[in-house]
Structure formats: structure tokens, C-alpha cells
Design a protein around this motif. Structure first.
Motif, short mmCIF file in Angstrom:
data_model
loop_
_atom_site.label_atom_id
_atom_site.label_comp_id
_atom_site.label_asym_id
_atom_site.label_seq_id
_atom_site.Cartn_x
_atom_site.Cartn_y
_atom_site.Cartn_z
N TYR B 33 -35.34 35.99 11.86
CA TYR B 33 -36.32 36.92 11.55
C TYR B 33 -36.02 38.25 12.81
O TYR B 33 -35.62 38.19 13.69
CB TYR B 33 -37.69 36.19 12.30
N TYR B 35 -38.47 40.71 14.73
CA TYR B 35 -40.00 41.20 15.21
C TYR B 35 -39.84 42.45 15.95
O TYR B 35 -38.76 42.74 16.54
CB TYR B 35 -40.46 40.08 15.88
N LEU B 43 -46.35 40.62 18.99
CA LEU B 43 -45.01 40.56 18.36
C LEU B 43 -45.54 40.88 16.70
O LEU B 43 -46.25 40.23 16.13
CB LEU B 43 -44.45 39.30 18.14
N PHE B 45 -44.12 41.26 12.93
CA PHE B 45 -43.12 40.81 12.21
C PHE B 45 -42.58 41.96 11.25
O PHE B 45 -43.48 42.74 10.74
CB PHE B 45 -43.88 39.68 10.97
N TYR B 48 -37.73 38.56 7.38
CA TYR B 48 -37.47 37.34 7.45
C TYR B 48 -36.35 36.67 6.18
O TYR B 48 -36.48 37.18 5.31
CB TYR B 48 -38.56 36.51 7.27
N ASP B 56 -38.02 38.37 2.85
CA ASP B 56 -39.46 38.62 2.97
C ASP B 56 -39.43 39.98 3.81
O ASP B 56 -39.55 39.89 5.06
CB ASP B 56 -40.37 37.62 3.68
N SER B 58 -42.01 42.14 3.90
CA SER B 58 -43.19 42.53 3.95
C SER B 58 -43.70 43.09 5.26
O SER B 58 -44.85 43.90 5.12
CB SER B 58 -44.47 41.41 3.21
N LEU B 91 -36.82 42.46 18.60
CA LEU B 91 -36.41 40.78 18.84
C LEU B 91 -36.03 40.36 17.32
O LEU B 91 -36.51 40.32 16.60
CB LEU B 91 -37.53 40.10 19.13
N ALA B 101 -41.08 24.42 7.66
CA ALA B 101 -41.50 25.62 8.53
C ALA B 101 -41.89 25.03 9.76
O ALA B 101 -42.11 25.93 10.50
CB ALA B 101 -42.74 26.23 7.77
N SER B 103 -39.86 24.11 12.09
CA SER B 103 -38.62 24.33 13.23
C SER B 103 -38.90 25.39 14.02
O SER B 103 -39.33 26.52 13.64
CB SER B 103 -37.21 24.23 12.55
N PRO B 104 -38.79 25.43 15.59
CA PRO B 104 -38.98 26.44 16.24
C PRO B 104 -38.11 27.58 16.19
O PRO B 104 -36.98 27.26 15.74
CB PRO B 104 -39.02 25.84 17.82
N LEU B 105 -38.54 28.90 16.54
CA LEU B 105 -37.38 29.99 16.66
C LEU B 105 -36.95 30.11 17.94
O LEU B 105 -37.48 29.67 18.95
CB LEU B 105 -38.41 31.28 16.44
N PHE B 107 -35.19 32.76 20.07
CA PHE B 107 -35.15 34.32 20.25
C PHE B 107 -34.11 34.69 21.22
O PHE B 107 -33.79 34.11 22.13
CB PHE B 107 -36.67 34.89 20.93
#
Lengths: 114, 116
Positions: B33, B35, B43, B45, B48, B56, B58, B91, B101, B103-105, B107
Motif C-alpha cells: 500500500y 499512503y 493518512l 490512501f 494498493y 486499486d 482509486s 508511507l 483482509a 492481516s495488519p499492515l 509501515f
């Protein structure tokens, strides 16, 4: 569209007192909910998440959060604040299905006074 | 193992120049991702990537922004003809894609971009 609201720009609390950082969300269907923390001059760190099951989830550093579906809230809590908890806290949401990008709130700065 | 690595950590550029920001995700992470965090803001977006699926895009604010992910690993975010409003911390995050969906990100420390 999914969104997150963190209504407080800053929360001030005395060390040793309980703290709450508020978060409400909007998403289609069931949510995945997250809290992240950003310490000064450091990257964002994962604190905890809600996927399913018990509405009270426990995370790192003694933090916990309560999922309330009827109020679409996911407030972050800690029974006894530490000065070292002072940081910027972000709530985030994404739906079970569809777009998987995580949407973040605007952040709440927590200031714990000694 | 190593965390998410971003380079450069700081970039100062003149208005109108192009910049490239690099992200090395955690090895084996299928999701990546980008950001943007402006001063005092949350943050935002941008884009992705998940495995071999179409990204994505968008969140990209204009056609001056683009990103690619080569070989399912390293990603580059390119900003063409930079404007002062592009100044922000960019970031990058990656996740394993495990638990769907949930699972943690993870950074990186970000790239601070300043457009003068």
C-alpha cells in the motif's frame, strides 16, 4: 464508501488515570477494525484489531478496544495511562469483502501528563 | 527479518520536477500500500497492490501520480511535474494477506517530500 471519524483532535489525561480515544466508522457489511500508534519520529505501529468474536480485544502495551456494532464504534481504552503512551493514534476500517484498502481516521493526539 | 524499507528518507525537489519514491516490502508479503500523510492530517490512501491482481488506484489524486510493483516485490511511486501541494510524508506498508483482509499492515518510516 467507508469512513472513520475520530472526533477528538487531542485527548489529555493524567498519568495513572484511565484513557479513552474515540472512533466511529462507516462501512458496508461487517468491518475489520484496527488501531495504530505513531510515536514521534517513528513509523506507524499496529496496536490491535477486531475481526470477529469477542467484542473486547486486547492489544500491545496494555491497550484494549471495544467493538460496538449498534453504535458503529471502536473506542481505544487503557485502564492506567503512562507518560510514554503520549503519541498519535489512528483508527482504521475496511470491509470483509470488496475494496481491501484500509481507510484511516484523521488521528487523535494523546497527551499524558505526569 | 527486516521491516518495510523506504528510500530516500527525505527528498527536496523543485516545483515541476519528477520524483521517484521506492518501497521494499517485507519479504513474502503479497499486499503493498501507499499512503500520504500531510502535516497535521490523517493518512490518505493512494494505491494498493495485492498479488497479481490489478491494483486499486482509486486514491491517486491526479494523473501525475503513478505506481508500479515489479516482480511482486519492490514498488516505485512516481510523481510527475511536482507541485507544492504534493509536499507530504509518503508511507508504504505491506501485509501478508493472511486472515484475508484482517492481516495488519507493517509501515515503513516514510519519505518526506518537500517541493520548493
Amino acid at each position: 464508501a467507508q469512513s472513520v471519524a475520530q472526533p477528538e483532535d487531542q485527548v489529555n489525561v493524567a498519568e495513572g488515570n484511565p484513557l479513552t480515544v474515540k472512533c466511529t466508522y462507516s462501512v458496508s457489511g461487517n468491518p475489520y477494525l484496527f488501531w495504530y500508534v505513531q510515536y514521534p519520529n517513528r513509523g506507524l505501529q499496529f496496536l490491535l484489531k477486531y475481526i470477529t468474536g469477542d467484542n473486547l480485544v486486547k492489544g500491545s502495551y496494555g491497550f484494549e478496544a471495544e467493538f460496538n456494532k449498534s453504535q458503529t464504534s471502536f473506542h481505544l481504552k487503557k485502564p492506567s495511562a503512562l507518560v510514554s503512551d503520549s503519541a498519535l493514534y489512528f483508527c482504521a476500517v475496511r470491509p470483509y469483502t470488496g475494496r481491501r484498502a484500509l481507510t484511516f481516521g484523521s488521528g487523535t493526539r494523546l497527551q499524558v501528563q505526569p | 527479518g527486516a521491516g518495510v524499507s523506504q528510500s530516500p528518507s527525505n527528498k527536496v525537489t523543485e516545483k515541476g520536477k519528477d520524483v521517484e519514491l521506492r518501497c521494499d516490502p517485507i519479504s513474502g508479503h503479497t499486499a503493498l500500500y501507499w499512503y500520504r500523510q500531510s502535516l497535521g492530517q490523517g493518512l490518505e490512501f493512494l494505491i494498493y497492490f495485492q498479488g497479481n491482481s490489478a491494483p486499486d488506484k482509486s486514491g491517486l489524486p491526479s494523473d501525475r501520480f503513478s505506481a508500479e510493483r515489479t516482480g511482486g516485490s519492490v514498488s516505485t511511486l512516481t510523481i510527475q511535474r511536482t507541485q507544492q501541494e504534493d509536499s507530504a510524508v509518503y508511507l508504504c506498508a505491506s501485509s501478508s494477506g493472511g486472515q484475508g483482509a484482517g492481516s495488519p499492515l507493517h509501515f515503513g518510516n516514510g519519505t518526506r517530500l518537500t517541493v520548493t
